[in-house]
Design a protein around this motif. Structure first.
Motif, PDB file in Angstrom:
ATOM      1  N   ALA A   1     112.900  56.312  -8.693  1.00  0.00           N
ATOM      2  CA  ALA A   1     111.870  56.947  -9.513  1.00  0.00           C
ATOM      3  C   ALA A   1     112.425  57.614 -10.760  1.00  0.00           C
ATOM      4  CB  ALA A   1     111.096  57.966  -8.681  1.00  0.00           C
ATOM      5  N   ASP A   2     113.722  57.852 -10.818  1.00  0.00           N
ATOM      6  CA  ASP A   2     114.338  58.438 -12.003  1.00  0.00           C
ATOM      7  C   ASP A   2     114.879  57.395 -12.969  1.00  0.00           C
ATOM      8  OD1 ASP A   2     113.944  61.127 -11.158  1.00  0.00           O
ATOM      9  OD2 ASP A   2     115.641  60.926  -9.783  1.00  0.00           O
ATOM     10  N   GLY A   3     114.852  56.121 -12.540  1.00  0.00           N
ATOM     11  CA  GLY A   3     115.384  55.052 -13.379  1.00  0.00           C
ATOM     12  C   GLY A   3     116.783  54.612 -12.997  1.00  0.00           C
ATOM     13  N   GLY A   4     117.334  55.132 -11.894  1.00  0.00           N
ATOM     14  CA  GLY A   4     118.613  54.634 -11.392  1.00  0.00           C
ATOM     15  C   GLY A   4     118.435  53.238 -10.819  1.00  0.00           C
ATOM     16  N   VAL A   5     119.451  52.393 -10.975  1.00  0.00           N
ATOM     17  CA  VAL A   5     119.336  50.995 -10.568  1.00  0.00           C
ATOM     18  C   VAL A   5     120.550  50.580  -9.744  1.00  0.00           C
ATOM     19  CG1 VAL A   5     119.076  48.599 -11.357  1.00  0.00           C
ATOM     20  CG2 VAL A   5     118.062  50.462 -12.689  1.00  0.00           C
ATOM     21  N   VAL A   6     120.298  49.876  -8.644  1.00  0.00           N
ATOM     22  CA  VAL A   6     121.354  49.244  -7.852  1.00  0.00           C
ATOM     23  C   VAL A   6     121.124  47.742  -7.822  1.00  0.00           C
ATOM     24  CG1 VAL A   6     122.120  48.827  -5.466  1.00  0.00           C
ATOM     25  CG2 VAL A   6     122.075  51.142  -6.374  1.00  0.00           C
ATOM     26  N   SER A   7     122.202  47.000  -8.048  1.00  0.00           N
ATOM     27  CA  SER A   7     122.213  45.555  -7.807  1.00  0.00           C
ATOM     28  C   SER A   7     123.409  45.320  -6.898  1.00  0.00           C
ATOM     29  CB  SER A   7     122.354  44.779  -9.119  1.00  0.00           C
ATOM     30  OG  SER A   7     122.274  43.381  -8.897  1.00  0.00           O
ATOM     31  N   MET A   8     123.160  44.914  -5.643  1.00  0.00           N
ATOM     32  CA  MET A   8     124.236  44.845  -4.654  1.00  0.00           C
ATOM     33  C   MET A   8     124.171  43.541  -3.871  1.00  0.00           C
ATOM     34  SD  MET A   8     125.271  47.603  -1.723  1.00  0.00           S
ATOM     35  CE  MET A   8     126.001  47.127  -0.156  1.00  0.00           C
ATOM     36  N   THR A   9     125.299  42.849  -3.833  1.00  0.00           N
ATOM     37  CA  THR A   9     125.444  41.649  -3.012  1.00  0.00           C
ATOM     38  C   THR A   9     126.398  41.966  -1.876  1.00  0.00           C
ATOM     39  OG1 THR A   9     125.210  40.345  -5.054  1.00  0.00           O
ATOM     40  CG2 THR A   9     125.856  39.172  -3.059  1.00  0.00           C
ATOM     41  N   THR A  10     126.013  41.583  -0.659  1.00  0.00           N
ATOM     42  CA  THR A  10     126.722  42.011   0.541  1.00  0.00           C
ATOM     43  C   THR A  10     126.816  40.837   1.504  1.00  0.00           C
ATOM     44  OG1 THR A  10     126.570  43.512   2.432  1.00  0.00           O
ATOM     45  CG2 THR A  10     124.508  42.917   1.381  1.00  0.00           C
ATOM     46  N   SER A  11     127.936  40.750   2.261  1.00  0.00           N
ATOM     47  CA  SER A  11     128.164  39.529   3.018  1.00  0.00           C
ATOM     48  C   SER A  11     129.094  39.735   4.204  1.00  0.00           C
ATOM     49  CB  SER A  11     128.782  38.469   2.093  1.00  0.00           C
ATOM     50  OG  SER A  11     128.998  37.248   2.761  1.00  0.00           O
TER      51      SER A  11
ATOM     52  N   LEU B   1     113.268  56.207  -1.104  1.00  0.00           N
ATOM     53  CA  LEU B   1     112.878  56.486  -2.494  1.00  0.00           C
ATOM     54  C   LEU B   1     111.642  57.384  -2.547  1.00  0.00           C
ATOM     55  CD1 LEU B   1     113.404  52.966  -4.128  1.00  0.00           C
ATOM     56  CD2 LEU B   1     114.968  54.917  -4.097  1.00  0.00           C
ATOM     57  N   LYS B   2     110.738  57.195  -1.628  1.00  0.00           N
ATOM     58  CA  LYS B   2     109.536  58.027  -1.584  1.00  0.00           C
ATOM     59  C   LYS B   2     109.887  59.486  -1.308  1.00  0.00           C
ATOM     60  CE  LYS B   2     104.921  58.135   0.519  1.00  0.00           C
ATOM     61  NZ  LYS B   2     104.019  57.472   1.507  1.00  0.00           N
ATOM     62  N   LYS B   3     110.970  59.701  -0.562  1.00  0.00           N
ATOM     63  CA  LYS B   3     111.411  61.061  -0.243  1.00  0.00           C
ATOM     64  C   LYS B   3     112.214  61.691  -1.379  1.00  0.00           C
ATOM     65  CE  LYS B   3     111.721  60.081   4.730  1.00  0.00           C
ATOM     66  NZ  LYS B   3     112.654  59.887   5.876  1.00  0.00           N
ATOM     67  N   GLY B   4     112.418  60.963  -2.469  1.00  0.00           N
ATOM     68  CA  GLY B   4     113.172  61.497  -3.593  1.00  0.00           C
ATOM     69  C   GLY B   4     114.608  61.045  -3.640  1.00  0.00           C
ATOM     70  N   GLY B   5     114.975  60.096  -2.780  1.00  0.00           N
ATOM     71  CA  GLY B   5     116.345  59.605  -2.775  1.00  0.00           C
ATOM     72  C   GLY B   5     116.669  58.777  -3.998  1.00  0.00           C
ATOM     73  N   SER B   6     117.959  58.629  -4.265  1.00  0.00           N
ATOM     74  CA  SER B   6     118.422  57.799  -5.376  1.00  0.00           C
ATOM     75  C   SER B   6     118.474  56.342  -4.950  1.00  0.00           C
ATOM     76  CB  SER B   6     119.812  58.250  -5.818  1.00  0.00           C
ATOM     77  OG  SER B   6     120.782  57.928  -4.816  1.00  0.00           O
TER      78      SER B   6
ATOM     79  N   LEU C   1     126.693  47.146  -8.419  1.00  0.00           N
ATOM     80  CA  LEU C   1     126.561  47.720  -9.754  1.00  0.00           C
ATOM     81  C   LEU C   1     125.534  48.835  -9.680  1.00  0.00           C
ATOM     82  CD1 LEU C   1     126.353  44.683 -12.229  1.00  0.00           C
ATOM     83  CD2 LEU C   1     128.298  46.205 -11.861  1.00  0.00           C
ATOM     84  N   TYR C   2     125.841  49.964 -10.297  1.00  0.00           N
ATOM     85  CA  TYR C   2     124.894  51.077 -10.336  1.00  0.00           C
ATOM     86  C   TYR C   2     124.724  51.551 -11.765  1.00  0.00           C
ATOM     87  CZ  TYR C   2     122.841  55.696  -9.916  1.00  0.00           C
ATOM     88  OH  TYR C   2     122.025  56.786 -10.080  1.00  0.00           O
ATOM     89  N   ARG C   3     123.475  51.661 -12.181  1.00  0.00           N
ATOM     90  CA  ARG C   3     123.150  52.170 -13.515  1.00  0.00           C
ATOM     91  C   ARG C   3     122.563  53.569 -13.382  1.00  0.00           C
ATOM     92  NH1 ARG C   3     117.608  52.994 -16.132  1.00  0.00           N
ATOM     93  NH2 ARG C   3     118.057  53.028 -18.346  1.00  0.00           N
ATOM     94  N   LYS C   4     123.182  54.521 -14.068  1.00  0.00           N
ATOM     95  CA  LYS C   4     122.676  55.883 -14.061  1.00  0.00           C
ATOM     96  C   LYS C   4     121.348  55.943 -14.799  1.00  0.00           C
ATOM     97  CE  LYS C   4     127.281  58.002 -14.012  1.00  0.00           C
ATOM     98  NZ  LYS C   4     128.245  58.860 -14.746  1.00  0.00           N
ATOM     99  N   PRO C   5     120.446  56.806 -14.367  1.00  0.00           N
ATOM    100  CA  PRO C   5     119.152  56.917 -15.046  1.00  0.00           C
ATOM    101  C   PRO C   5     119.313  57.170 -16.547  1.00  0.00           C
ATOM    102  CG  PRO C   5     119.106  58.146 -12.994  1.00  0.00           C
ATOM    103  CD  PRO C   5     120.520  57.698 -13.190  1.00  0.00           C
ATOM    104  N   GLY C   6     118.598  56.387 -17.338  1.00  0.00           N
ATOM    105  CA  GLY C   6     118.582  56.587 -18.775  1.00  0.00           C
ATOM    106  C   GLY C   6     119.873  56.278 -19.489  1.00  0.00           C
ATOM    107  N   SER C   7     120.767  55.538 -18.861  1.00  0.00           N
ATOM    108  CA  SER C   7     122.085  55.304 -19.437  1.00  0.00           C
ATOM    109  C   SER C   7     122.395  53.813 -19.499  1.00  0.00           C
ATOM    110  CB  SER C   7     123.154  56.008 -18.587  1.00  0.00           C
ATOM    111  OG  SER C   7     124.447  55.650 -18.998  1.00  0.00           O
ATOM    112  N   GLU C   8     123.247  53.437 -20.445  1.00  0.00           N
ATOM    113  CA  GLU C   8     123.776  52.076 -20.486  1.00  0.00           C
ATOM    114  C   GLU C   8     125.080  51.973 -19.693  1.00  0.00           C
ATOM    115  OE1 GLU C   8     123.582  49.615 -24.151  1.00  0.00           O
ATOM    116  OE2 GLU C   8     122.943  51.472 -25.113  1.00  0.00           O
TER     117      GLU C   8
ATOM    118  N   ALA D   1     107.810  55.494 -10.866  1.00  0.00           N
ATOM    119  CA  ALA D   1     107.659  54.272 -10.093  1.00  0.00           C
ATOM    120  C   ALA D   1     109.009  53.866  -9.516  1.00  0.00           C
ATOM    121  CB  ALA D   1     107.100  53.170 -10.983  1.00  0.00           C
ATOM    122  N   TYR D   2     108.993  53.321  -8.305  1.00  0.00           N
ATOM    123  CA  TYR D   2     110.223  52.830  -7.685  1.00  0.00           C
ATOM    124  C   TYR D   2     109.955  51.463  -7.064  1.00  0.00           C
ATOM    125  CZ  TYR D   2     108.077  54.661  -3.359  1.00  0.00           C
ATOM    126  OH  TYR D   2     107.225  54.924  -2.313  1.00  0.00           O
ATOM    127  N   MET D   3     111.028  50.736  -6.778  1.00  0.00           N
ATOM    128  CA  MET D   3     110.874  49.395  -6.219  1.00  0.00           C
ATOM    129  C   MET D   3     112.141  48.989  -5.473  1.00  0.00           C
ATOM    130  SD  MET D   3     109.760  45.848  -8.194  1.00  0.00           S
ATOM    131  CE  MET D   3     108.051  46.386  -8.380  1.00  0.00           C
TER     132      MET D   3
END
Length: 574
Positions: free
Chosen positions: A400-410, A50-55, A84-91, A32-34
């Motif tokens: 879809a692999d569990g990688g996470v981005v939280s980004m603020t831009t201005s 993300l649907k194409k397999g991108g991170s 901030l970027y979180r690697k899949p399956g990692s703290e 699942a991706y969002m």
């Protein structure tokens, strides 16, 4: 018939069931991706990647490229960002600093008038002096080098297509253009954002208008083909420098050398425990992370989970904790590459407990004073004097692999400096520096200096649960109000167990160590008489947060888009 004769059959059946369950769970957790971003065009562009397999990083690049076109009042590739970027399956988190830098020709008194008094905020914004060397492209390129999966050039295709074919102007963008009289007087913006009526008068483009930006399409093609060098060197860089040097008011000193020398930076993320969670955010030069962690650290001394959400008691305690954090923010924060920033002292649990002891449940402290850290260098700073108009964007992405981005831009203020180059709005981030370089002979930590990054309030957050698994990603625009918007939402998620959409939709309140600001037209107005009895000075006003976030639940991903903006949550399964 003996049971043992059926054990092999039963065992084989159980194995099949377990494998089926494992595959089902794995599908829900990892496929699942969002994307939660501030404009449907941008959210959909990220979802397509993300649907194409991108991170998540790949998707972030596509989202930012499209936001440059469709939400130019808030962010763009000629602005800056924190990710901030979180690697899949990692703290483990990677923290990327793409904050703008002051040019080599910047001076400490550049925002003072002839009488050595601070310039008005509008003249300062609408000038070449306000433009810093942009950092967003360098940040995205660095993150892609380390965590990208798809080809860099492919990530700009949607933004190029929309720039050439045109996009439908949203009500938010149309309203921003209509209420900004300066746009009609500035070069490029007066032609791009306005049409002519029958009498030849300029008329702001209306919502629903199809707007094209072929110049931005050219810039995006150059960046797609040449990478970050296509932005920081060559014709695009020259166009940026020329726009700053020929600004109608107070031309700036931004040079080709300033652009070519820009570097995005790795920073160590700030992570601290809160209840059963670990809250991670960006370190300086943004003040957002420290201030949020301070507020949470102060409130950890009170059982917020047992206080009724959005009640009189909840608003009072959160507001008082905010006063204390904003007081420290105004004195101790700056670019850590230039000044001593006492990060550990500001987040020390004993210090925060002492700050919590200053909260009186029955009476507001009115105006909080900065704490005494016992640090001669930091305690000797003067107070920051900067003015800012809020305009920023935040997006959260889970791949879809569990990688996470939280980004603020201005780009800082609405439409940044109001200068355009390469089809992009140029930032005015240098007005985030203190206009006064010293106070009563004391140096100000956030004073202007060549190559320095101005203090920010941007506050991208990623939260882990007590098992160390990803729990939430969230952030907001809003200038210095970002801190309060994000922290209030975190309390809603972590203490009050709200879902993401409910948390980002809550009525807003905020105390930046002055009046207690209450979002007008909301249920919070009912608390005003009681809050006044507690000694709060109340200011009712619009509070245009733009929170976007994603939360992990046992049932899957849970996203939210602030109803005050035009955001959209896009989800799917790869």
């Amino acid at each position: 018939m003996p049971l043992k004769r059926f054990l092999p059959v039963i065992g084989a059946a159980l194995i099949v069931v377990v494998i089926a369950l494992w595959l089902t769970v794995g599908q829900g957790e990892h496929d699942a991706y969002m994307v939660a971003a501030a404009n449907p065009y941008a959210s959909e562009a990220g979802g397509d990647i993300l649907k194409k397999g991108g991170s998540a990083v790949d998707a972030a690049i596509a989202v930012q490229a499209v936001l440059t076109l469709v939400e130019p009042e808030s962010s763009g590739l000629a602005g800056g960002a924190f990710m901030l970027y979180r690697k899949p399956g990692s703290e483990k988190l990677d923290a990327y600093d793409g904050r703008e830098t002051a040019p080599a020709g910047a001076r400490p008194d550049m925002f003072l008038d002839e009488d050595k008094k601070p310039l008005g905020i509008i003249p300062a914004i609408l000038s070449g002096r306000s433009v810093g060397a942009p950092g967003a492209v360098a940040l995205l390129a660095l993150a892609h080098k380390e965590h990208g999966k798809l080809e860099w050039a492919s990530l700009f295709e949607r933004a190029i297509e929309l720039s050439e074919r045109g996009f439908e102007v949203s009500p938010k963008l149309a309203a921003a253009i209509a209420r900004d009289p300066a746009l009609a007087t500035m070069p490029v913006t007066q032609d791009y954002f306005f049409t002519r009526d029958a009498s030849g008068n300029r008329v702001p483009v209306a919502a629903g208008t199809i707007l094209k930006n072929p110049r931005l399409a050219q810039t995006l093609r150059t960046i797609a083909k040449e990478g970050p060098e296509g932005f920081y060197k060559g014709p695009v860089a020259q166009e940026i420098v020329d726009a700053v040097a020929h600004a109608p008011s107070m031309p700036g000193t931004l040079s080709l050398a300033d652009l070519a020398g820009y570097e995005a930076k790795h920073r160590d993320p700030l992570c601290r425990p809160y209840r059963d969670y670990r809250v991670c955010t960006m370190p300086p030069p943004t003040s957002g992370g420290i201030a949020t962690l301070q507020i949470l650290g102060i409130l950890e001394n009170f059982d917020m989970g047992r206080i009724e959400p959005m009640s009189l008691v909840a608003v009072h305690f959160i507001a008082e904790a905010e006063k204390l954090a904003y007081a420290d923010r105004g004195k101790f924060l700056g670019d850590p590459d230039f000044v001593h920033v006492p990060v550990d002292a500001l987040l020390d649990a004993t210090y925060l407990r002492k700050r919590a002891d200053l909260i009186d449940p029955s009476l507001s402290m009115k105006v909080a004073k900065p704490g005494d850290l016992g640090d001669k260098r930091a305690d000797g700073y003067g107070s920051n004097v900067s003015l800012a108009y809020p305009s920023t964007s935040h997006f959260a992405i889970v791949d879809a692999d569990g990688g996470v981005v939280s980004m603020t831009t201005s780009v800082e203020a609405p439409f940044g400096s109001h200068l355009m180059a390469g089809g992009m709005i140029l930032n005015n981030q240098l007005t985030d520096f203190s206009f006064l370089p010293e106070e009563d002979g004391k140096p100000v930590a956030n004073a202007v200096a060549p190559g320095k990054r101005p203090m920010s309030a941007m506050d991208p957050v990623i939260v882990f649960d007590k098992q160390g698994d990803f729990f939430a990603a969230i952030g907001s625009p809003g200038g210095s109000r970002i801190i309060g918007y994000v922290t209030q939402s975190l309390i809603a998620l972590l203490d009050w167990n709200m879902d993401m959409q409910t948390a980002v939709s809550l009525p807003r309140f905020l105390d930046r160590n002055g009046p207690l600001e209450i979002e007008q037209g909301t249920e919070l107005e009912k608390l005003v008489p009681q809050l006044k009895q507690l000694g709060h000075e109340i200011k009712l006003q619009a509070m245009n947060s733009g929170l976007h976030g994603i939360r992990a639940t046992a049932k899957g991903l849970d996203g939210g888009a602030d109803p005050r903006r035009e955001g959209k949550v896009v989800e799917g399964v790869r």
